[in-house]
Design a protein around this motif. Structure first.
Motif, short mmCIF file in Angstrom:
data_model
loop_
_atom_site.label_atom_id
_atom_site.label_comp_id
_atom_site.label_asym_id
_atom_site.label_seq_id
_atom_site.Cartn_x
_atom_site.Cartn_y
_atom_site.Cartn_z
N UNK A 163 0.83 -1.20 0.00
CA UNK A 163 0.00 0.00 0.00
C UNK A 163 0.86 1.25 0.00
N UNK A 164 1.98 1.20 0.72
CA UNK A 164 2.91 2.32 0.72
C UNK A 164 3.45 2.57 -0.68
N UNK A 165 3.72 1.49 -1.40
CA UNK A 165 4.18 1.63 -2.78
C UNK A 165 3.16 2.34 -3.64
N UNK A 166 1.88 2.07 -3.41
CA UNK A 166 0.82 2.73 -4.17
C UNK A 166 0.79 4.23 -3.86
N UNK A 167 0.82 4.57 -2.57
CA UNK A 167 0.78 5.98 -2.17
C UNK A 167 2.02 6.71 -2.67
N UNK A 168 3.19 6.08 -2.53
CA UNK A 168 4.42 6.73 -2.98
C UNK A 168 4.49 6.78 -4.50
N UNK A 169 3.80 5.86 -5.17
CA UNK A 169 3.68 5.97 -6.62
C UNK A 169 2.93 7.23 -7.01
N UNK A 170 1.84 7.52 -6.30
CA UNK A 170 1.10 8.76 -6.54
C UNK A 170 1.96 9.97 -6.20
N UNK A 171 2.77 9.86 -5.14
CA UNK A 171 3.68 10.96 -4.78
C UNK A 171 4.70 11.20 -5.90
N UNK A 172 5.12 10.13 -6.58
CA UNK A 172 6.07 10.27 -7.68
C UNK A 172 5.46 11.06 -8.83
N UNK A 173 4.15 10.96 -9.00
CA UNK A 173 3.47 11.76 -10.02
C UNK A 173 3.56 13.26 -9.69
N UNK A 174 3.82 13.57 -8.42
CA UNK A 174 3.92 14.98 -8.01
C UNK A 174 5.37 15.45 -8.06
#
Length: 368
Positions: A163-174
């Motif tokens: 789940x952290x990977x998913x959230x940090x994936x969205x953070x990478x979009x930023x």
């Protein structure tokens, strides 16, 4: 007295009210017109809502990561108001950060008084307050990073690392540099783990990165299709690297595109300056190559700049004031005073924490 107030049951509701009032007050009473990065984000968001996609001057773009403009576009599509979208998005992200400070603090065994002190510091932090009315990604990014960290610290380990990977994936979009963040946290966690659990943490880290890159992959494929090259997130890495590594570099930004002293360098690149948007991938490659060549030719100067870069990055605080300083020139003295107060606030908080004297911190005296 502060320690007693931090543990009072009225602290959290009153602190939250103050948190919202300060941010809404500054955002509504002192609105700022989007400039520089914020203007880019707002323009791209409006174009996405208009059905033009993520583009600049008619060309598909990935110069800045798409995440924050996409969030603005979603809010603008829902509300029809860009100022409302900006304020609501940043305020929600700020409140999420406030809450996540408590979540992370409890997971690393910080006493309640220490957690509340951190929440009070965030509430009163001037730079965080003035960001609320601006179309800048920092407040949202902070919330996403802390959300990823909170999940990394949660048990059961494997499921929450995914789940952290998913959230940090969205953070990478930023912000594209997010890809390096989990590695540092994982190394710190591995050093604290018992030897027989490090292998499971290693497997969890691999899972985290797999989910993270899978989250980003659709955008990378879009870039490959529309830009003709596989670009993970953005194409501004080369210009940024060259901006800080050239003959007039001083440890900060040299304002590469506007500085007359750098015109010979800019116009010597193999991609014409006027084509930097249409040929942004090649521009990224050309500027990156120029920066690396300068570093190779000037290793001593590059090494000497590193401490100055670190000091300018970590010690000087107050980026949120830039737009206000540019727009409210009649209040320059007041804004300068606020800048100084903000810097003093940051320095005093860091010093207090480093001394171990914050209320309730492990090893601290507990006397505010």
């Amino acid at each position: 007295m502060l320690s007693r107030w931090l543990t009072d049951r009225r602290f959290l509701p009153l602190c939250l009210i103050l948190f919202v009032v300060l941010r809404l007050g500054v955002a509504l009473l002192f609105p700022v017109t989007p400039v520089s990065d914020s203007a880019f984000y707002v323009d791209r968001a409006r174009e996405m809502v208009a059905g033009l996609g993520y583009q600049e001057q008619g060309h598909p773009t990935a110069y800045w990561p798409v995440g924050y403009p996409a969030l603005l576009a979603g809010g603008y599509w829902l509300t029809g108001s860009m100022p409302l979208t900006i304020i609501a998005l940043n305020l929600a992200a700020g409140l999420a950060t406030f809450w996540l400070l408590g979540v992370i603090g409890r997971r690393v065994s910080i006493p309640a008084a220490g957690i509340r002190f951190a929440q009070l510091a965030l509430t009163l932090y001037p730079n965080h307050i003035v960001y609320t009315g601006q179309a800048l990604s920092e407040v949202v990014y902070t919330a996403l990073i802390l959300g990823g960290m909170a999940l990394m610290l949660r048990e059961p380990r494997l499921a929450n690392l995914a789940l952290a990977g998913l959230v940090l994936g969205f953070a990478t979009y930023v912000k594209a540099q997010t890809t390096a963040f989990p590695l540092g946290v994982l190394i710190a966690m591995a050093l604290l783990e018992r030897a027989n659990r490090r292998w499971s943490l290693l497997a969890g880290g691999a899972l985290l990165y797999a989910v993270m890159f899978a989250t980003v992959l659709p955008w990378s494929l879009r870039n490959a299709e529309q830009l003709g090259h596989f670009v993970l997130i953005s194409t501004n890495g080369g210009p940024t690297l060259l901006d800080g590594n050239n003959d007039i570099a001083d440890g900060g930004s040299t304002n590469m595109y506007a500085n007359p002293a750098l015109k010979p360098l800019i116009y010597s690149l193999p991609v014409p300056f006027e084509d930097r948007i249409a040929r942004q991938v090649e521009w990224d490659q050309a500027t990156r190559a120029a920066a690396r060549a300068w570093i190779a030719d000037n290793p001593g100067q590059f090494a000497a700049l590193l401490p100055r870069k670190a000091l300018k990055l970590w010690l000087v605080d107050g980026e949120g004031f830039w737009a206000h300083e540019g727009q409210y020139t009649a209040h320059a003295t007041v804004l300068k005073g606020l800048r100084i107060a903000n810097q003093g606030f940051t320095a005093s908080f860091c010093c207090w924490r480093c001394r171990g004297c914050g209320p309730g911190w492990p090893g601290g005296c507990g006397r505010p």
